[in-house]
Design an enzyme around this catalytic site. Sequence first.
Site, PDB file in Angstrom:
ATOM      1  N   GLY A 179       0.846  -1.184   0.000  1.00 50.36           N
ATOM      2  CA  GLY A 179       0.000   0.000   0.000  1.00 50.36           C
ATOM      3  C   GLY A 179       0.884   1.237   0.000  1.00 50.36           C
ATOM      4  CB  THR A 193      -2.574  -1.441   7.633  1.00 52.59           C
ATOM      5  OG1 THR A 193      -2.190  -0.593   6.550  1.00 52.59           O
ATOM      6  CG2 THR A 193      -3.107  -0.604   8.773  1.00 52.59           C
ATOM      7  CG  ASN A 240      -3.001  -1.946   1.963  1.00 55.76           C
ATOM      8  OD1 ASN A 240      -2.369  -1.617   2.966  1.00 55.76           O
ATOM      9  ND2 ASN A 240      -3.705  -1.086   1.256  1.00 55.76           N
ATOM     10  CD  GLU A 275      -5.513   0.643   5.055  1.00 48.29           C
ATOM     11  OE1 GLU A 275      -4.288   0.657   5.246  1.00 48.29           O
ATOM     12  OE2 GLU A 275      -6.130   1.581   4.516  1.00 48.29           O
ATOM     13  CE1 TYR A 299       3.424  -4.820   2.038  1.00 50.34           C
ATOM     14  CE2 TYR A 299       5.713  -4.919   2.809  1.00 50.34           C
ATOM     15  CZ  TYR A 299       4.499  -4.248   2.706  1.00 50.34           C
ATOM     16  OH  TYR A 299       4.366  -3.009   3.276  1.00 50.34           O
ATOM     17  NE  ARG A 337     -13.047   4.841  14.530  1.00 52.48           N
ATOM     18  CZ  ARG A 337     -12.551   5.288  13.394  1.00 52.48           C
ATOM     19  NH1 ARG A 337     -13.372   5.750  12.454  1.00 52.48           N
ATOM     20  NH2 ARG A 337     -11.244   5.262  13.166  1.00 52.48           N
ATOM     21  CG  PHE A 375     -10.597  11.709  12.240  1.00 56.46           C
ATOM     22  CD1 PHE A 375     -11.317  11.888  13.406  1.00 56.46           C
ATOM     23  CD2 PHE A 375     -10.544  10.444  11.672  1.00 56.46           C
ATOM     24  CE1 PHE A 375     -11.977  10.826  14.006  1.00 56.46           C
ATOM     25  CE2 PHE A 375     -11.196   9.374  12.254  1.00 56.46           C
ATOM     26  CZ  PHE A 375     -11.913   9.565  13.430  1.00 56.46           C
TER      27      PHE A 375
END
Length: 313
Positions: free
Chosen positions: A196, A207, A209, A256, A267, A280, A285
């Site tokens: 990513g 993270t 991906n 991700e 990877y 959520r 943001f």
Amino acid sequence: MKLYKGTDEFQKLPFAVVTGGTFDGVHKGHQKILRRLNTIAQQEHGESVVITYWPVPRMVLKPDDDIQILTTPEEKIQLIEDAGIDHLIMIPFSKEFAAISSYDFVRGILADKIGTKKLVIGYDHRFGKNREGGFEYLKANESAFGFEVEEIPREDINNNTISSTFIRESILKGDVANVVPYLGRNYSISGKVVHGNKLGRTIGYPTANVVTNYPEKLIPGNGIYAVKVKVKNNVHDGMMSIGIRPTVGGTKRTVEVNIFDFNEDIYGEAIEVYFYEYLRPELKFDSLEELVKAIDQDKENTLKYFNKFSHTN
């Protein structure tokens, strides 16, 4: 379990107890049919046989529709094997196969090729050209075809509105916890880890991906989820983000996952993610600092969830 890609390599059985269908999701309703299949096979000293299809019929008959599947072929095979079935025939579905009449399907495949002595079907199962065949047709022709047919009633399969459509709609809304009683397991996706933009590692949350193996595989609705991640045969807690990453100006949907207490290079590795709880919605943001604070809270909520989960099992 023996797996067959089509019926050509299948050897006719002395006493085959058979069912067929798409079995997308292999949900509790499907599992009811598979259990009945095994019970009859054991009672009659026969062998259980499941017929299913890939591609799923709608992908061939309605190619312009946005088809989303709950289980990939590999997932379906594993779930049916886990159910204790003896034989699984994965028929390559095509327009030519769809044009086979119900008589030719029943006589040529079920009776002559497989050796069906007992056929178990769900209450709404149809087959043959234009879905012309069904329980009534089979029941009326039992003696001619040389096998008995048993229908699993609607109330035994759909007593809690169990259906692939219901499960699919719930997952799209992010209700991943809500589908567990209907699937009998946590919904999952599998794929490979790809590169990513590596933004996550700059804010303390690297993270992986994930690109799924099949573009038709249903991805839950955008948002943040508490998940478990299976990689290299080990299972870890983590949290998954699905969405376009609006805080950093993203436009392409990504999938991700941040794996807790994990820093290996994976990877290109195969990965499977199990969804436990919707935390959520995806939010935009005003700054990276606010994003990090939200992610900190997401991790805290995920850890609380799994801590509570571990104490109830």
